[in-house]
Design a protein around this motif. Sequence first.
Motif, PDB file in Angstrom:
ATOM      1  N   GLY A  55    -115.286 -63.073  17.937  1.00  0.00           N
ATOM      2  CA  GLY A  55    -115.708 -63.372  19.292  1.00  0.00           C
ATOM      3  C   GLY A  55    -117.112 -62.778  19.650  1.00  0.00           C
ATOM      4  O   GLY A  55    -117.545 -61.996  18.698  1.00  0.00           O
ATOM      5  N   MET A  56    -117.783 -63.522  20.518  1.00  0.00           N
ATOM      6  CA  MET A  56    -119.185 -63.109  21.012  1.00  0.00           C
ATOM      7  C   MET A  56    -120.116 -63.366  19.919  1.00  0.00           C
ATOM      8  O   MET A  56    -120.996 -62.708  20.102  1.00  0.00           O
ATOM      9  N   GLY A  57    -119.718 -63.995  18.980  1.00  0.00           N
ATOM     10  CA  GLY A  57    -120.694 -64.430  17.863  1.00  0.00           C
ATOM     11  C   GLY A  57    -121.089 -63.122  16.836  1.00  0.00           C
ATOM     12  O   GLY A  57    -122.145 -63.546  16.081  1.00  0.00           O
ATOM     13  N   ASN A  58    -120.511 -61.977  16.918  1.00  0.00           N
ATOM     14  CA  ASN A  58    -120.679 -61.024  15.981  1.00  0.00           C
ATOM     15  C   ASN A  58    -119.366 -60.809  15.354  1.00  0.00           C
ATOM     16  O   ASN A  58    -118.643 -59.864  15.957  1.00  0.00           O
ATOM     17  N   PRO A  59    -119.171 -61.057  14.259  1.00  0.00           N
ATOM     18  CA  PRO A  59    -117.668 -60.865  13.561  1.00  0.00           C
ATOM     19  C   PRO A  59    -117.645 -59.322  13.160  1.00  0.00           C
ATOM     20  O   PRO A  59    -118.530 -58.637  13.042  1.00  0.00           O
ATOM     21  N   LYS A  60    -116.412 -58.847  13.696  1.00  0.00           N
ATOM     22  CA  LYS A  60    -116.110 -57.435  13.687  1.00  0.00           C
ATOM     23  C   LYS A  60    -114.769 -57.398  13.004  1.00  0.00           C
ATOM     24  O   LYS A  60    -113.798 -58.044  13.096  1.00  0.00           O
ATOM     25  N   LEU A  61    -114.627 -56.143  12.282  1.00  0.00           N
ATOM     26  CA  LEU A  61    -113.427 -55.558  11.847  1.00  0.00           C
ATOM     27  C   LEU A  61    -113.471 -54.025  12.042  1.00  0.00           C
ATOM     28  O   LEU A  61    -113.715 -53.393  10.999  1.00  0.00           O
ATOM     29  N   MET A  62    -112.978 -53.614  13.087  1.00  0.00           N
ATOM     30  CA  MET A  62    -113.129 -52.381  13.321  1.00  0.00           C
ATOM     31  C   MET A  62    -111.769 -51.402  13.082  1.00  0.00           C
ATOM     32  O   MET A  62    -110.832 -52.165  12.468  1.00  0.00           O
ATOM     33  N   SER A  63    -111.935 -50.098  13.070  1.00  0.00           N
ATOM     34  CA  SER A  63    -110.939 -49.163  12.341  1.00  0.00           C
ATOM     35  C   SER A  63    -109.516 -49.465  13.202  1.00  0.00           C
ATOM     36  O   SER A  63    -108.508 -49.530  12.601  1.00  0.00           O
ATOM     37  N   ASN A  64    -109.730 -49.795  14.310  1.00  0.00           N
ATOM     38  CA  ASN A  64    -108.290 -50.252  14.916  1.00  0.00           C
ATOM     39  C   ASN A  64    -107.656 -51.336  14.350  1.00  0.00           C
ATOM     40  O   ASN A  64    -106.171 -51.281  14.768  1.00  0.00           O
ATOM     41  N   GLN A  65    -108.444 -52.321  14.208  1.00  0.00           N
ATOM     42  CA  GLN A  65    -107.702 -53.508  13.576  1.00  0.00           C
ATOM     43  C   GLN A  65    -107.408 -53.262  12.225  1.00  0.00           C
ATOM     44  O   GLN A  65    -106.359 -53.718  11.797  1.00  0.00           O
ATOM     45  N   VAL A  66    -108.204 -52.608  11.386  1.00  0.00           N
ATOM     46  CA  VAL A  66    -107.877 -52.191  10.122  1.00  0.00           C
ATOM     47  C   VAL A  66    -106.393 -51.546  10.064  1.00  0.00           C
ATOM     48  O   VAL A  66    -105.554 -51.632   8.893  1.00  0.00           O
ATOM     49  N   ALA A  67    -106.187 -50.642  10.880  1.00  0.00           N
ATOM     50  CA  ALA A  67    -105.032 -49.686  10.952  1.00  0.00           C
ATOM     51  C   ALA A  67    -103.864 -50.521  11.364  1.00  0.00           C
ATOM     52  O   ALA A  67    -102.711 -50.105  10.591  1.00  0.00           O
ATOM     53  N   LYS A  68    -103.663 -51.844  11.710  1.00  0.00           N
ATOM     54  CA  LYS A  68    -102.698 -52.573  11.929  1.00  0.00           C
ATOM     55  C   LYS A  68    -102.455 -53.211  10.712  1.00  0.00           C
ATOM     56  O   LYS A  68    -101.257 -54.431  11.020  1.00  0.00           O
ATOM     57  N   ILE A  69    -103.486 -53.764   9.623  1.00  0.00           N
ATOM     58  CA  ILE A  69    -102.853 -54.567   8.679  1.00  0.00           C
ATOM     59  C   ILE A  69    -101.645 -54.064   7.940  1.00  0.00           C
ATOM     60  O   ILE A  69    -101.748 -52.826   7.598  1.00  0.00           O
ATOM     61  N   PRO A  70    -100.761 -54.957   7.852  1.00  0.00           N
ATOM     62  CA  PRO A  70     -99.562 -54.784   6.923  1.00  0.00           C
ATOM     63  C   PRO A  70     -99.688 -54.610   5.553  1.00  0.00           C
ATOM     64  O   PRO A  70    -100.680 -55.516   4.773  1.00  0.00           O
ATOM     65  N   ILE A  71     -99.255 -53.499   4.900  1.00  0.00           N
ATOM     66  CA  ILE A  71     -99.537 -53.337   3.586  1.00  0.00           C
ATOM     67  C   ILE A  71     -97.907 -53.432   2.676  1.00  0.00           C
ATOM     68  O   ILE A  71     -97.224 -52.797   3.201  1.00  0.00           O
ATOM     69  N   ALA A  72     -97.951 -54.330   1.835  1.00  0.00           N
ATOM     70  CA  ALA A  72     -96.695 -54.380   0.728  1.00  0.00           C
ATOM     71  C   ALA A  72     -96.918 -53.211  -0.104  1.00  0.00           C
ATOM     72  O   ALA A  72     -97.667 -53.355  -0.961  1.00  0.00           O
ATOM     73  N   ILE A  73     -96.044 -52.217  -0.102  1.00  0.00           N
ATOM     74  CA  ILE A  73     -95.703 -51.197  -0.969  1.00  0.00           C
ATOM     75  C   ILE A  73     -94.454 -51.136  -2.020  1.00  0.00           C
ATOM     76  O   ILE A  73     -93.674 -50.602  -1.721  1.00  0.00           O
ATOM     77  N   PRO A  74     -94.891 -51.742  -3.238  1.00  0.00           N
ATOM     78  CA  PRO A  74     -93.639 -51.652  -3.988  1.00  0.00           C
ATOM     79  C   PRO A  74     -93.939 -50.330  -4.963  1.00  0.00           C
ATOM     80  O   PRO A  74     -94.843 -49.571  -4.719  1.00  0.00           O
ATOM     81  N   PRO A  75     -92.852 -50.117  -5.922  1.00  0.00           N
ATOM     82  CA  PRO A  75     -92.963 -49.002  -6.462  1.00  0.00           C
ATOM     83  C   PRO A  75     -94.248 -48.681  -7.318  1.00  0.00           C
ATOM     84  O   PRO A  75     -94.782 -49.726  -7.763  1.00  0.00           O
ATOM     85  N   ILE A  76     -94.593 -47.603  -7.416  1.00  0.00           N
ATOM     86  CA  ILE A  76     -96.101 -47.014  -7.933  1.00  0.00           C
ATOM     87  C   ILE A  76     -95.947 -47.783  -9.339  1.00  0.00           C
ATOM     88  O   ILE A  76     -97.109 -48.365  -9.763  1.00  0.00           O
ATOM     89  N   ARG A  77     -95.056 -47.765 -10.105  1.00  0.00           N
ATOM     90  CA  ARG A  77     -95.080 -48.635 -11.646  1.00  0.00           C
ATOM     91  C   ARG A  77     -95.380 -49.837 -11.453  1.00  0.00           C
ATOM     92  O   ARG A  77     -96.233 -50.578 -12.349  1.00  0.00           O
ATOM     93  N   VAL A  78     -95.066 -50.642 -10.433  1.00  0.00           N
ATOM     94  CA  VAL A  78     -95.357 -51.954 -10.130  1.00  0.00           C
ATOM     95  C   VAL A  78     -96.853 -52.128  -9.627  1.00  0.00           C
ATOM     96  O   VAL A  78     -97.379 -52.780 -10.273  1.00  0.00           O
ATOM     97  N   GLN A  79     -97.205 -51.210  -8.920  1.00  0.00           N
ATOM     98  CA  GLN A  79     -98.732 -51.346  -8.195  1.00  0.00           C
ATOM     99  C   GLN A  79     -99.602 -50.970  -9.532  1.00  0.00           C
ATOM    100  O   GLN A  79    -100.582 -51.749  -9.742  1.00  0.00           O
TER     101      GLN A  79
END
Length: 305
Positions: A127-151
């Motif tokens: 929005g407003m012509g300047n793309p942004k990805l601020m900390s509050n947006q990054v904090a909401k990103i869902p992460i799939a976390i399999p067992p550490i051996r799989v990672q």
Amino acid sequence: MSELSYMEKLLDGAEVEWKKLGDVATLQRGRVMSKGYLNENPGKYPVYSSQTANNGKIGSIDTFDFEGEYVNWTTDGANAGTVFYRTGKFSITNVSGLIKINDTLNLNYKYLFYWLSTEAKKHVYAGMGNPKLMSNQVAKIPIAIPPIRVQNEIVRILDTFTELTAELTAELTARQQQYVYYRDQLLTFEEGEVQHLPMGTKGVGEFVRGKGLQKKDFTNAGVGCIHYGQIYTQYNTYAYKTQSFVSSEFAEKARKAQQGNLVIATTSENDEDLCKAVAWLGSEEIAISNDDPCRQFHPLKLGIF
């Protein structure tokens, strides 16, 4: 029973946990550093910003703000949402963010880097012509976390492909440089060794202008055609088959290129692609557009489109 996919075998029934990034990591931003500051404090420790060239590095200073393993993302501008894997001692500017994993026994940094490489840009706000990805947006990103051996195994596989891609890119660059070298050597002559004549000289060649051909005129089958935009995007130096066709009715009214003609692009969006050519070596005549002049040479006929 169908065969299990590689990922299914890798997971082997293990549960994949989904969490928001802010619940498993600490996010922080960099500080303002002007060009003047970088010039006044030269050193060996890299400073990363929001650019993507040179791996995001904009300079080096004599101090560092961070040390260790991190995931770094760009927060502002055209490159917002680009992700990097960082290690060592470094600093970042205020248009860059840093992710520190809270529990490395359950989440691998490289795995998180690869995950965010595909997910982060989906959350960029333009929005407003300047793309942004601020900390509050990054904090909401869902992460799939399999067992550490799989990672760890996923990281091993993706690291291997990354290394192979880098090797192939280096090989391609070397081959392109080799081609340019030998091309220039083979086409360089001493004064008086050869005769230089304008392309339009009688007995050497003749330019034949194409006739209106637009992409909307393409058909699934019919008479082959070459559009000027394809010369520098879809063809190399010669072709026996066209990638597009027009109807026989359209072809009857169109200008033609014959076997041996050189088809040259006279229109382009940049200087580099102007006058690029493809030699038509197919046995049948093909239609050409009015931005593709056809140059007919003797004994080689050249078509310019």
